[in-house]
Design a protein around this motif. Structure first.
Motif, PDB file in Angstrom:
ATOM      1  N   SER A  56       0.611  -1.173   0.008  1.00 19.45           N
ATOM      2  CA  SER A  56      -0.047   0.104   0.007  1.00 19.45           C
ATOM      3  C   SER A  56       0.893   1.315   0.185  1.00 19.45           C
ATOM      4  O   SER A  56       0.532   2.297  -0.644  1.00 19.45           O
ATOM      5  CB  SER A  56      -0.898  -0.074   1.372  1.00 19.45           C
ATOM      6  N   LEU A  57       2.002   1.237   0.655  1.00 22.34           N
ATOM      7  CA  LEU A  57       2.960   2.428   0.697  1.00 22.34           C
ATOM      8  C   LEU A  57       3.546   2.534  -0.645  1.00 22.34           C
ATOM      9  O   LEU A  57       3.599   3.968  -1.117  1.00 22.34           O
ATOM     10  CB  LEU A  57       3.932   2.236   1.833  1.00 22.34           C
ATOM     11  N   LEU A  58       3.735   1.334  -1.271  1.00 22.28           N
ATOM     12  CA  LEU A  58       4.253   1.680  -2.762  1.00 22.28           C
ATOM     13  C   LEU A  58       3.362   2.203  -3.709  1.00 22.28           C
ATOM     14  O   LEU A  58       3.497   3.101  -4.702  1.00 22.28           O
ATOM     15  CB  LEU A  58       5.001   0.347  -3.208  1.00 22.28           C
ATOM     16  N   PHE A  59       2.004   1.501  -3.746  1.00 22.11           N
ATOM     17  CA  PHE A  59       1.035   1.755  -4.839  1.00 22.11           C
ATOM     18  C   PHE A  59      -0.047   2.575  -4.517  1.00 22.11           C
ATOM     19  O   PHE A  59      -1.036   2.848  -5.206  1.00 22.11           O
ATOM     20  CB  PHE A  59       0.704   0.248  -5.224  1.00 22.11           C
ATOM     21  N   SER A 211      15.251   7.994   5.283  1.00 21.23           N
ATOM     22  CA  SER A 211      14.718   6.657   4.777  1.00 21.23           C
ATOM     23  C   SER A 211      15.697   5.385   5.627  1.00 21.23           C
ATOM     24  O   SER A 211      15.039   4.556   6.179  1.00 21.23           O
ATOM     25  CB  SER A 211      14.326   6.641   3.643  1.00 21.23           C
ATOM     26  N   ILE A 212      16.863   5.703   5.377  1.00 20.86           N
ATOM     27  CA  ILE A 212      17.911   4.683   5.999  1.00 20.86           C
ATOM     28  C   ILE A 212      17.796   4.692   7.385  1.00 20.86           C
ATOM     29  O   ILE A 212      17.805   3.597   8.172  1.00 20.86           O
ATOM     30  CB  ILE A 212      19.226   5.199   5.453  1.00 20.86           C
ATOM     31  N   TYR A 213      17.635   5.925   8.121  1.00 20.30           N
ATOM     32  CA  TYR A 213      17.313   5.912   9.448  1.00 20.30           C
ATOM     33  C   TYR A 213      16.124   5.106  10.025  1.00 20.30           C
ATOM     34  O   TYR A 213      16.153   4.359  10.842  1.00 20.30           O
ATOM     35  CB  TYR A 213      17.256   7.248  10.037  1.00 20.30           C
ATOM     36  N   SER A 216      16.463   1.497   9.728  1.00 17.88           N
ATOM     37  CA  SER A 216      17.149   0.843  10.840  1.00 17.88           C
ATOM     38  C   SER A 216      16.492   0.873  12.235  1.00 17.88           C
ATOM     39  O   SER A 216      16.434  -0.284  12.807  1.00 17.88           O
ATOM     40  CB  SER A 216      18.409   1.697  11.085  1.00 17.88           C
ATOM     41  N   VAL A 217      15.482   1.708  12.340  1.00 19.20           N
ATOM     42  CA  VAL A 217      14.812   1.824  13.837  1.00 19.20           C
ATOM     43  C   VAL A 217      13.712   0.884  13.547  1.00 19.20           C
ATOM     44  O   VAL A 217      13.461   0.336  14.762  1.00 19.20           O
ATOM     45  CB  VAL A 217      14.212   3.405  14.101  1.00 19.20           C
ATOM     46  N   MET A 218      13.149   0.599  12.635  1.00 23.71           N
ATOM     47  CA  MET A 218      11.952  -0.189  12.420  1.00 23.71           C
ATOM     48  C   MET A 218      12.547  -2.011  12.398  1.00 23.71           C
ATOM     49  O   MET A 218      11.794  -2.583  12.921  1.00 23.71           O
ATOM     50  CB  MET A 218      11.178   0.014  11.244  1.00 23.71           C
ATOM     51  N   ALA A 219      13.621  -1.908  11.764  1.00 26.96           N
ATOM     52  CA  ALA A 219      14.286  -3.308  11.916  1.00 26.96           C
ATOM     53  C   ALA A 219      14.496  -3.651  13.475  1.00 26.96           C
ATOM     54  O   ALA A 219      14.024  -4.779  13.843  1.00 26.96           O
ATOM     55  CB  ALA A 219      15.572  -3.374  11.210  1.00 26.96           C
ATOM     56  N   VAL A 220      15.067  -2.746  14.390  1.00 24.16           N
ATOM     57  CA  VAL A 220      15.209  -2.973  15.912  1.00 24.16           C
ATOM     58  C   VAL A 220      13.906  -3.152  16.580  1.00 24.16           C
ATOM     59  O   VAL A 220      13.540  -3.829  17.162  1.00 24.16           O
ATOM     60  CB  VAL A 220      15.827  -1.701  16.243  1.00 24.16           C
ATOM     61  N   PHE A 221      12.987  -2.026  16.072  1.00 26.51           N
ATOM     62  CA  PHE A 221      11.619  -2.473  16.774  1.00 26.51           C
ATOM     63  C   PHE A 221      10.835  -3.830  16.679  1.00 26.51           C
ATOM     64  O   PHE A 221      10.503  -4.367  17.378  1.00 26.51           O
ATOM     65  CB  PHE A 221      10.721  -1.194  16.324  1.00 26.51           C
ATOM     66  N   ALA A 222      10.949  -3.953  15.114  1.00 25.81           N
ATOM     67  CA  ALA A 222      10.175  -5.641  14.695  1.00 25.81           C
ATOM     68  C   ALA A 222      11.022  -6.742  15.644  1.00 25.81           C
ATOM     69  O   ALA A 222      10.333  -7.537  16.168  1.00 25.81           O
ATOM     70  CB  ALA A 222      10.395  -5.697  13.393  1.00 25.81           C
ATOM     71  N   ALA A 223      12.352  -6.535  15.680  1.00 26.12           N
ATOM     72  CA  ALA A 223      13.192  -7.798  16.107  1.00 26.12           C
ATOM     73  C   ALA A 223      12.739  -7.693  17.732  1.00 26.12           C
ATOM     74  O   ALA A 223      12.811  -9.048  18.236  1.00 26.12           O
ATOM     75  CB  ALA A 223      14.711  -7.519  15.631  1.00 26.12           C
ATOM     76  N   MET A 333       8.450   5.278   4.780  1.00 27.09           N
ATOM     77  CA  MET A 333       7.377   4.184   5.159  1.00 27.09           C
ATOM     78  C   MET A 333       7.687   3.155   4.410  1.00 27.09           C
ATOM     79  O   MET A 333       7.728   2.221   5.247  1.00 27.09           O
ATOM     80  CB  MET A 333       6.030   4.637   5.226  1.00 27.09           C
ATOM     81  N   THR A 334       8.012   3.222   3.111  1.00 27.01           N
ATOM     82  CA  THR A 334       8.466   1.836   2.491  1.00 27.01           C
ATOM     83  C   THR A 334       9.805   1.483   3.015  1.00 27.01           C
ATOM     84  O   THR A 334       9.854   0.426   3.186  1.00 27.01           O
ATOM     85  CB  THR A 334       8.582   2.223   1.019  1.00 27.01           C
ATOM     86  N   ALA A 335      10.751   2.255   3.203  1.00 27.19           N
ATOM     87  CA  ALA A 335      11.952   1.736   3.762  1.00 27.19           C
ATOM     88  C   ALA A 335      11.832   1.337   5.153  1.00 27.19           C
ATOM     89  O   ALA A 335      12.299   0.427   5.846  1.00 27.19           O
ATOM     90  CB  ALA A 335      12.954   2.992   3.902  1.00 27.19           C
ATOM     91  N   PHE A 336      10.817   2.118   5.979  1.00 23.83           N
ATOM     92  CA  PHE A 336      10.397   1.719   7.269  1.00 23.83           C
ATOM     93  C   PHE A 336      10.036   0.305   7.441  1.00 23.83           C
ATOM     94  O   PHE A 336      10.378  -0.560   8.414  1.00 23.83           O
ATOM     95  CB  PHE A 336       9.631   2.584   7.909  1.00 23.83           C
TER      96      PHE A 336
END
Length: 388
Positions: A56-59, A211-213, A216-223, A333-336
């Motif tokens: 949805s973020l992409l399209f 977007s890079i930040y 990273s922060v969402m990868a940590v949050f999800a993990a 948000m796509t990167a997120f």
């Protein structure tokens, strides 16, 4: 009067909206026993909802710069109503996968709403902070709510509750949300719109950096949050009720967003400081791996930093994307979300193979890479609100 009502209610509505993706995280054991599946299949529910959100973020999200945002938001709320009700009726894991995917699609309401309100002078950065506070509080409170609903009425009940909340949210949007009366570009076809979104990340350095930040922060949050329920269940032997109560530590950390504007101003909007505190929080967890009090304290600081970094990223990014807010939101948000998929998938595999300590180490490694790039970069003259 309308703006005052929006100030109070819209963060709550956004919190309830984003909660749809996170109800599952604290009730993995319930899914495993009820649907007779293993941990890896149960953890895929959250990953699939992230994939739906990514689509949805992409399209869908980029269309906000070209079509009426209020109509898009209304359609997505209808999708959330139907998807959450399907979750309530779920009889097998495949029905749950379908529900999770479309719940993820519907949560694209959040960046569309934020990018829209960022254009209006009467709202601004402070208001974005309040919405983001509602979003993260919703994500974290969702774990407490789903645990309590599962403990008292079974895990299906949380999706019936969600369906009712989404109906109320739709009515709120239709009645009180300001109309999108801005002039729109209409000389691009759909493919051109999507391509212009990707080109924005290439042409705008601020969009790429934040977007890079965000990744990273969402990868940590999800993990961290996608596996902490299993850690509490396996290593601390907590019941579903106490797992829900533990999730309130994250709520305490997320509440820092209520004061985000003042805090970020005091820190001179420094991403270095925010990532450094998060790094130290994971070091603390690694030093005290079997202490529940240490885990509570660490989760408070981790969620506080995640919230502040997320707000800092978006506040600064939108200042450099006037007229392209929806496309910038789509890039960020796509990167997120890709970060979330990466963190959730990798961490689930690591937890199965090496346990909870491996989750802390992978989060530490992700943050270390960001800090290394921040501290090794050559300082350049930038506006005060964009310091790294």
């Amino acid at each position: 009067m309308r703006r005052q009502i929006l100030t109070v209610i819209l963060p709550v509505i956004c919190g309830l909206t984003v909660a749809n993706m996170y109800y599952v995280q604290s009730i993995f054991p319930c899914f495993m026993h009820s649907l007779n599946i293993n941990y890896q299949m149960a953890s895929m529910i959250y990953t699939i909802s992230l994939l739906g959100n990514l689509c949805s973020l992409l399209f869908i999200t980029p269309l906000g710069d070209f079509t009426n945002r209020k109509k898009i938001i209304g359609i997505l709320y209808l999708l959330l109503i139907l998807s959450s009700f399907e979750g309530y009726l779920t009889k097998n894991i495949y029905m749950m996968y379908i529900s999770a995917f479309f719940l993820g699609v519907g949560v694209a309401i959040i960046p569309i709403t934020i990018s829209y309100l960022s254009r209006k002078k009467e709202y601004g950065a402070t208001y974005i902070g309040k919405i983001m506070s509602g979003v993260l509080l919703g994500a974290l409170m969702s774990r407490f709510l789903s645990s309590e609903f599962a403990a008292h009425w079974g895990w299906h009940s949380i999706y019936l509750f969600s369906s009712v909340m989404m109906v109320m949210s739709l009515l709120f949007v239709l009645i009180l949300m300001p109309n999108d009366s801005e002039a729109k570009e209409n000389n691009l076809n759909y493919i051109s719109i999507i391509m212009s979104t990707f080109s924005l990340m290439k042409s705008n350095r601020m969009v790429l950096k934040y977007s890079i930040y965000g990744f990273s922060v969402m990868a940590v949050f999800a993990a961290f949050w996608n596996n902490i329920t299993a850690n509490l269940y396996d290593n601390f032997h907590l019941s579903q009720t106490y797992i829900g109560l533990f999730s309130l530590t994250g709520v305490a950390g997320a509440s820092v967003a209520l004061f985000s504007d003042k805090i970020l101003n005091k820190l001179n909007y420094s991403s270095k400081l925010l990532f450094s505190v998060m790094f130290l929080s994971f070091v603390f967890l690694i030093l005290f791996p079997h202490n529940i009090i240490a885990l509570c304290i660490g989760s408070v600081f981790i969620d506080a930093m995640i919230q502040l970094i997320h707000i800092n990223n978006q506040t600064n990014m939108y200042k450099h994307c006037i007229g392209n807010e929806s496309r910038a939101a789509s890039c960020y948000m796509t990167a997120f979300i890709i970060g979330g998929i990466f963190g959730a998938k990798l961490s689930a595999l690591l937890y199965i193979l090496y346990g909870w300590s491996s989750i802390c180490f992978i989060c530490l490694a992700i943050i270390f890479v960001i800090l290394l790039s921040l501290y090794s970069s050559i300082k350049t003259s930038t506006p005060q609100r964009n310091n790294v």
